[in-house]
Design a protein around this motif. Structure first.
Motif, PDB file in Angstrom:
ATOM      1  N   LEU A 148       0.707  -1.246  -0.008  1.00 27.29           N
ATOM      2  CA  LEU A 148      -0.024  -0.120  -0.254  1.00 27.29           C
ATOM      3  C   LEU A 148       0.868   1.183  -0.080  1.00 27.29           C
ATOM      4  O   LEU A 148       0.504   2.082  -0.495  1.00 27.29           O
ATOM      5  CB  LEU A 148      -1.025  -0.145   1.281  1.00 27.29           C
ATOM      6  N   ASP A 149       1.994   1.045   0.832  1.00 25.45           N
ATOM      7  CA  ASP A 149       2.864   2.295   0.911  1.00 25.45           C
ATOM      8  C   ASP A 149       3.620   2.612  -0.863  1.00 25.45           C
ATOM      9  O   ASP A 149       3.426   3.626  -0.970  1.00 25.45           O
ATOM     10  CB  ASP A 149       4.149   2.191   1.812  1.00 25.45           C
ATOM     11  N   GLU A 150       3.623   1.435  -1.488  1.00 23.15           N
ATOM     12  CA  GLU A 150       4.241   1.630  -2.683  1.00 23.15           C
ATOM     13  C   GLU A 150       3.418   2.065  -3.677  1.00 23.15           C
ATOM     14  O   GLU A 150       3.728   3.102  -4.224  1.00 23.15           O
ATOM     15  CB  GLU A 150       4.703   0.480  -3.256  1.00 23.15           C
ATOM     16  N   PHE A 151       1.974   1.615  -3.534  1.00 20.05           N
ATOM     17  CA  PHE A 151       0.992   2.418  -4.558  1.00 20.05           C
ATOM     18  C   PHE A 151       0.533   3.651  -4.065  1.00 20.05           C
ATOM     19  O   PHE A 151       0.240   4.564  -5.045  1.00 20.05           O
ATOM     20  CB  PHE A 151      -0.188   1.216  -4.603  1.00 20.05           C
ATOM     21  N   GLU A 152       0.526   3.864  -2.969  1.00 21.37           N
ATOM     22  CA  GLU A 152       0.205   5.429  -2.420  1.00 21.37           C
ATOM     23  C   GLU A 152       1.246   6.271  -3.107  1.00 21.37           C
ATOM     24  O   GLU A 152       0.923   7.350  -3.175  1.00 21.37           O
ATOM     25  CB  GLU A 152       0.243   5.216  -0.852  1.00 21.37           C
ATOM     26  N   ALA A 153       2.598   5.894  -2.995  1.00 22.62           N
ATOM     27  CA  ALA A 153       3.544   6.887  -3.447  1.00 22.62           C
ATOM     28  C   ALA A 153       3.733   7.222  -4.814  1.00 22.62           C
ATOM     29  O   ALA A 153       4.655   7.996  -5.519  1.00 22.62           O
ATOM     30  CB  ALA A 153       4.979   6.540  -2.995  1.00 22.62           C
ATOM     31  N   ASP A 154       3.078   6.104  -5.563  1.00 17.11           N
ATOM     32  CA  ASP A 154       3.206   5.967  -7.128  1.00 17.11           C
ATOM     33  C   ASP A 154       1.986   7.021  -7.778  1.00 17.11           C
ATOM     34  O   ASP A 154       0.856   6.600  -7.877  1.00 17.11           O
ATOM     35  CB  ASP A 154       2.831   4.539  -7.440  1.00 17.11           C
ATOM     36  N   GLU A 155       2.510   8.127  -8.289  1.00 13.80           N
ATOM     37  CA  GLU A 155       1.296   8.808  -8.976  1.00 13.80           C
ATOM     38  C   GLU A 155       0.644   8.266 -10.151  1.00 13.80           C
ATOM     39  O   GLU A 155      -0.520   8.780 -10.651  1.00 13.80           O
ATOM     40  CB  GLU A 155       1.951  10.300  -9.608  1.00 13.80           C
ATOM     41  N   GLY A 156       1.425   7.204 -10.621  1.00 16.78           N
ATOM     42  CA  GLY A 156       0.771   6.409 -11.981  1.00 16.78           C
ATOM     43  C   GLY A 156      -0.229   5.536 -11.484  1.00 16.78           C
ATOM     44  O   GLY A 156      -0.963   4.832 -12.216  1.00 16.78           O
ATOM     45  N   ILE A 157      -0.693   5.360  -9.983  1.00 14.70           N
ATOM     46  CA  ILE A 157      -1.683   4.835  -9.470  1.00 14.70           C
ATOM     47  C   ILE A 157      -2.690   5.449  -8.930  1.00 14.70           C
ATOM     48  O   ILE A 157      -2.828   6.390  -8.280  1.00 14.70           O
ATOM     49  CB  ILE A 157      -1.314   3.690  -8.304  1.00 14.70           C
ATOM     50  N   GLY A 158      -3.993   5.244  -9.632  1.00 18.37           N
ATOM     51  CA  GLY A 158      -5.279   5.883  -9.040  1.00 18.37           C
ATOM     52  C   GLY A 158      -6.223   5.052  -8.073  1.00 18.37           C
ATOM     53  O   GLY A 158      -7.073   5.893  -7.824  1.00 18.37           O
ATOM     54  N   ALA A 159      -6.219   3.836  -8.281  1.00 17.34           N
ATOM     55  CA  ALA A 159      -7.077   3.185  -7.336  1.00 17.34           C
ATOM     56  C   ALA A 159      -6.413   1.802  -7.041  1.00 17.34           C
ATOM     57  O   ALA A 159      -5.372   1.319  -7.958  1.00 17.34           O
ATOM     58  CB  ALA A 159      -8.313   2.989  -8.133  1.00 17.34           C
ATOM     59  N   ILE A 160      -6.815   1.338  -6.188  1.00 15.73           N
ATOM     60  CA  ILE A 160      -6.353  -0.272  -5.722  1.00 15.73           C
ATOM     61  C   ILE A 160      -7.286  -1.280  -5.474  1.00 15.73           C
ATOM     62  O   ILE A 160      -8.183  -0.947  -5.015  1.00 15.73           O
ATOM     63  CB  ILE A 160      -5.420  -0.231  -4.382  1.00 15.73           C
ATOM     64  N   ILE A 161      -6.960  -2.535  -5.947  1.00 16.40           N
ATOM     65  CA  ILE A 161      -7.846  -3.518  -5.782  1.00 16.40           C
ATOM     66  C   ILE A 161      -7.233  -4.402  -4.640  1.00 16.40           C
ATOM     67  O   ILE A 161      -6.061  -4.841  -4.753  1.00 16.40           O
ATOM     68  CB  ILE A 161      -8.125  -4.459  -6.916  1.00 16.40           C
ATOM     69  N   LEU A 162      -8.020  -4.967  -3.752  1.00 14.87           N
ATOM     70  CA  LEU A 162      -7.546  -5.722  -2.998  1.00 14.87           C
ATOM     71  C   LEU A 162      -8.238  -7.086  -2.844  1.00 14.87           C
ATOM     72  O   LEU A 162      -9.355  -6.910  -2.792  1.00 14.87           O
ATOM     73  CB  LEU A 162      -7.516  -5.249  -1.412  1.00 14.87           C
ATOM     74  N   THR A 163      -7.537  -8.144  -3.186  1.00 14.89           N
ATOM     75  CA  THR A 163      -8.573  -9.435  -3.262  1.00 14.89           C
ATOM     76  C   THR A 163      -7.812 -10.622  -2.732  1.00 14.89           C
ATOM     77  O   THR A 163      -6.650 -10.544  -1.998  1.00 14.89           O
ATOM     78  CB  THR A 163      -8.597  -9.749  -4.931  1.00 14.89           C
ATOM     79  N   GLY A 164      -8.276 -11.714  -2.810  1.00 13.29           N
ATOM     80  CA  GLY A 164      -7.836 -13.095  -2.171  1.00 13.29           C
ATOM     81  C   GLY A 164      -8.006 -14.213  -3.246  1.00 13.29           C
ATOM     82  O   GLY A 164      -7.697 -13.971  -4.301  1.00 13.29           O
ATOM     83  N   SER A 165      -8.295 -15.331  -2.753  1.00 12.40           N
ATOM     84  CA  SER A 165      -8.380 -16.520  -3.601  1.00 12.40           C
ATOM     85  C   SER A 165      -9.955 -16.776  -3.763  1.00 12.40           C
ATOM     86  O   SER A 165     -10.778 -15.981  -3.380  1.00 12.40           O
ATOM     87  CB  SER A 165      -7.716 -17.809  -3.029  1.00 12.40           C
ATOM     88  N   GLU A 166     -10.301 -17.610  -4.707  1.00  8.84           N
ATOM     89  CA  GLU A 166     -11.633 -18.072  -4.916  1.00  8.84           C
ATOM     90  C   GLU A 166     -12.204 -18.645  -3.547  1.00  8.84           C
ATOM     91  O   GLU A 166     -13.413 -18.439  -3.420  1.00  8.84           O
ATOM     92  CB  GLU A 166     -11.737 -18.974  -5.911  1.00  8.84           C
TER      93      GLU A 166
END
Ligand code: CO8
Length: 258
Positions: A40-58
């Motif tokens: 999350l820290d990495e994506f938060e700092a990355d201006e090229g990312i505008g939204a995040i999906i958090l998922t698991g397995s089926e």
């Protein structure tokens, strides 16, 4: 960075974090929570990312905190270390929109992490619950608070006091999840939603998320005042000018995320 308990990928402006501890149904051990915080820290700092999906397995989004890791901890262990509050709250403190794409079990801490996200999209086989009471504890990462705000007292008491699970249809009926899709369409749907959000102006998206969250933390008058100020601030962005000019010129907006 490399992670042991999660997979990290990106699709255009969407960051994707997949909980990946299949032997324990993605139970949220300390190491997994650290990995999640790092991603999350990495994506938060990355201006090229505008939204995040958090998922698991089926089979499991996450079957809760790791019971085997917790079972021998004493009061002093959890109290003095303020048992992992910092890491767990990282999902809730993320400024960018986070979408939980939930298939299978979202129990205990798993349900709590899903509720820290901004939107929950559920597969038809999703099951939500706070079974902590069956283990002789209570929810510790927002289950008694976020669930009650999302579902109301009667339903939250029903779930927290009995420890029962609710299926995706019940979760949608009572407002916990925004939509239900067939399991095989879960990521497609989550990517469509996240991609749409990520195509909007990033600063304006942050304004919108922060303003909606105010509704849970303050009075109506204060919330409205906050919203008005954020609305005014939107006019300081290049993207407000672009968005409105594009409308007037009958063309798609080209947001600069500025
Ligand atoms: N912790 C550790 N291991 C787990 C967990 C868990 N939460 N859930 C499943 N596993 C393990 C099982 O032990 C099993 O391992 P093994 O193969 O080595 O025996 C493996 O995952 C597969 O699980 P099952 O065989 O049990 O799979 P089933 O399909 O039969 O059952 C269930 C699936 C119903 C999900 C069942 O595994 C279950 O009930 N799991 C526990 C659910 C639960 O009680 N969750 C709440 C945990 S407490 C919590 O989350 C508190 C959060 C507080 C956060 C505070 C932060 C500040």
């Amino acid at each position: 960075m490399t992670y042991e308990n999660i997979l990290v990928a990106r699709d255009g402006r969407v960051g994707i974090i997949t909980l990946n501890r299949p032997k324990a149904l993605n139970a949220l051990c300390d190491a997994l929570i650290d990995d999640l915080g790092g991603a999350l820290d990495e994506f938060e700092a990355d201006e090229g990312i505008g939204a995040i999906i958090l998922t698991g397995s089926e089979k499991a989004f996450a079957a809760g905190a790791d019971i085997k890791e917790m079972k021998d901890r004493s009061f002093m262990d959890v109290y003095l270390s303020d048992f992992i509050t910092k890491g767990w709250e990282r999902v809730a403190s993320c400024r960018k929109p986070v979408i939980a794409a939930v298939a299978g079990f979202a129990l205990g801490g798993g349900c709590e992490v899903a509720m820290m996200c901004d939107i929950i999209i559920a597969a038809e086989n999703a099951k939500f619950g706070q079974p902590e009471i069956t283990l002789g504890i209570i929810p510790g990462a927002g289950g008694t608070q976020r669930l009650t705000r999302a579902l109301g007292k009667a339903k939250a008491m029903d779930l927290v006091l009995t420890g029962r699970m609710m299926d995706a249809a019940e979760a949608e009926r009572c407002g916990l999840v925004s939509r239900i899709v067939p399991a095989e369409k879960l990521m497609e749907e989550a990517l469509a939603v996240a991609g749409k959000i990520a195509s909007m102006s990033l600063p304006i998206t942050l304004f919108a998320k922060e303003s909606v969250n105010r509704a849970f933390e303050t009075s109506l008058a204060e919330g409205l005042r906050f919203e008005r100020r954020m609305f005014h601030a939107a006019f300081a962005t290049e993207d407000q000018s672009e968005g409105m000019s594009a409308f007037a010129e009958k063309r798609p907006a080209q947001f600069k995320h500025r």
